[in-house]
Scaffold this motif. Structure first.
Motif, short mmCIF file in Angstrom:
data_model
loop_
_atom_site.label_atom_id
_atom_site.label_comp_id
_atom_site.label_asym_id
_atom_site.label_seq_id
_atom_site.Cartn_x
_atom_site.Cartn_y
_atom_site.Cartn_z
N TYR A 126 -2.40 18.85 -8.22
CA TYR A 126 -1.10 19.46 -8.47
C TYR A 126 0.04 18.54 -8.00
N ALA A 127 -0.12 17.98 -6.79
CA ALA A 127 0.94 17.12 -6.24
C ALA A 127 1.11 15.84 -7.05
N GLY A 128 0.01 15.28 -7.52
CA GLY A 128 0.08 14.01 -8.23
C GLY A 128 0.26 14.15 -9.72
N ALA A 129 -0.80 14.46 -10.42
CA ALA A 129 -0.78 14.47 -11.88
C ALA A 129 0.11 15.55 -12.47
N MET A 130 0.18 16.70 -11.83
CA MET A 130 0.91 17.81 -12.43
C MET A 130 2.42 17.77 -12.13
N THR A 131 2.78 17.48 -10.88
CA THR A 131 4.21 17.53 -10.52
C THR A 131 4.80 16.18 -10.14
N ARG A 132 3.95 15.15 -9.96
CA ARG A 132 4.42 13.81 -9.59
C ARG A 132 5.33 13.86 -8.36
N ASN A 133 4.88 14.59 -7.34
CA ASN A 133 5.62 14.80 -6.10
C ASN A 133 5.00 13.92 -5.01
N ALA A 134 5.62 12.77 -4.75
CA ALA A 134 5.05 11.80 -3.80
C ALA A 134 4.95 12.37 -2.39
N ASP A 135 5.92 13.18 -1.97
CA ASP A 135 5.86 13.77 -0.63
C ASP A 135 4.65 14.70 -0.50
N ALA A 136 4.49 15.59 -1.48
CA ALA A 136 3.36 16.53 -1.44
C ALA A 136 2.04 15.78 -1.56
N LEU A 137 2.00 14.75 -2.39
CA LEU A 137 0.79 13.96 -2.54
C LEU A 137 0.41 13.32 -1.21
N ALA A 138 1.37 12.67 -0.56
CA ALA A 138 1.10 11.99 0.70
C ALA A 138 0.63 12.94 1.78
N GLU A 139 1.13 14.16 1.78
CA GLU A 139 0.73 15.13 2.80
C GLU A 139 -0.72 15.56 2.68
N ASN A 140 -1.36 15.26 1.56
CA ASN A 140 -2.79 15.54 1.41
C ASN A 140 -3.66 14.55 2.17
N PHE A 141 -3.05 13.44 2.62
CA PHE A 141 -3.80 12.37 3.28
C PHE A 141 -3.65 12.42 4.79
N THR A 142 -4.64 11.89 5.50
CA THR A 142 -4.52 11.69 6.93
C THR A 142 -3.45 10.62 7.16
N ALA A 143 -2.96 10.53 8.39
CA ALA A 143 -1.93 9.54 8.69
C ALA A 143 -2.38 8.12 8.35
N ASP A 144 -3.70 7.85 8.50
CA ASP A 144 -4.23 6.52 8.19
C ASP A 144 -5.02 6.51 6.88
N GLY A 145 -4.79 7.50 6.02
CA GLY A 145 -5.53 7.63 4.77
C GLY A 145 -5.37 6.43 3.85
N VAL A 146 -6.36 6.26 2.99
CA VAL A 146 -6.38 5.14 2.05
C VAL A 146 -6.52 5.69 0.64
N LEU A 147 -5.68 5.20 -0.26
CA LEU A 147 -5.75 5.52 -1.68
C LEU A 147 -6.05 4.23 -2.41
N GLU A 148 -7.19 4.21 -3.09
CA GLU A 148 -7.61 3.00 -3.80
C GLU A 148 -7.81 3.31 -5.28
N ALA A 149 -7.44 2.36 -6.11
CA ALA A 149 -7.69 2.41 -7.55
C ALA A 149 -8.36 1.08 -7.92
N PRO A 150 -9.68 0.97 -7.68
CA PRO A 150 -10.37 -0.31 -7.83
C PRO A 150 -10.32 -0.92 -9.23
N LEU A 151 -10.06 -0.13 -10.26
CA LEU A 151 -10.03 -0.66 -11.62
C LEU A 151 -8.67 -1.24 -12.01
N MET A 152 -7.68 -1.07 -11.16
CA MET A 152 -6.34 -1.56 -11.46
C MET A 152 -6.26 -3.06 -11.22
N PRO A 153 -5.59 -3.78 -12.12
CA PRO A 153 -5.39 -5.21 -11.88
C PRO A 153 -4.36 -5.39 -10.76
N ALA A 154 -4.53 -6.45 -10.00
CA ALA A 154 -3.56 -6.77 -8.95
C ALA A 154 -2.19 -6.93 -9.59
N GLY A 155 -1.17 -6.35 -8.95
CA GLY A 155 0.19 -6.46 -9.45
C GLY A 155 0.52 -5.51 -10.59
#
Length: 137
Positions: free
Chosen positions: A14-43
């Motif tokens: 809901y926070a990401g794909a549905m509403t594109r709300n970066a604050d709400a999205l970030a709050e789903n993560f721990t303070a040291d959380g990691v979000l990875e998209a391994p298929l994305m090209p660098a840059g």
């Protein structure tokens, strides 16, 4: 109270794909959380690896400010997902099939992806998102 995989996934979706709300999205993560998209090209436009809630918040806010190049809405009735639990209670997998409203020829474009969630204290400690946004351009 700890959240279930279903609650965590739906909150993230809901926070990401549905509403594109970066604050709400970030709050789903721990303070040291990691979000990875391994298929994305660098840059690429979509961040390949973000570390920490604040980097996730700022980078995703910048990403969400970019013009949307794919102007179709997801068709929630045709789209779906399955959540798979694992032998590790802190890991679950989301298998997602998103179907978008059809084009003028009646085709319903679809995108399939997999996300692997590692949870700590009801928050996302690490999310590997195997998704290629280029499929929608």
């Amino acid at each position: 109270m700890s959240r279930t995989p279903q609650q965590i996934f739906e909150s993230y979706l809901y926070a990401g794909a549905m509403t594109r709300n970066a604050d709400a999205l970030a709050e789903n993560f721990t303070a040291d959380g990691v979000l990875e998209a391994p298929l994305m090209p660098a840059g690429g436009a979509f961040p390949r690896r973000l570390v920490g809630r604040e980097e996730i918040r700022s980078a995703m806010a910048a990403y969400y400010e970019q013009p949307v190049t794919f102007d179709r809405s997801p068709n929630l009735e045709k789209s779906g997902y399955l959540l798979h639990t694992t032998s590790d209670p802190d890991v679950f997998i989301a298998e997602i099939d998103t179907v978008f409203d059809g084009d003028k020829d009646g085709d319903d474009p679809a995108v399939s992806l997999v996300q692997i969630f590692r949870i700590r204290d009801g928050k996302i400690a690490r999310l590997r998102d195997y998704f290629a946004p280029g499929l929608l351009s």
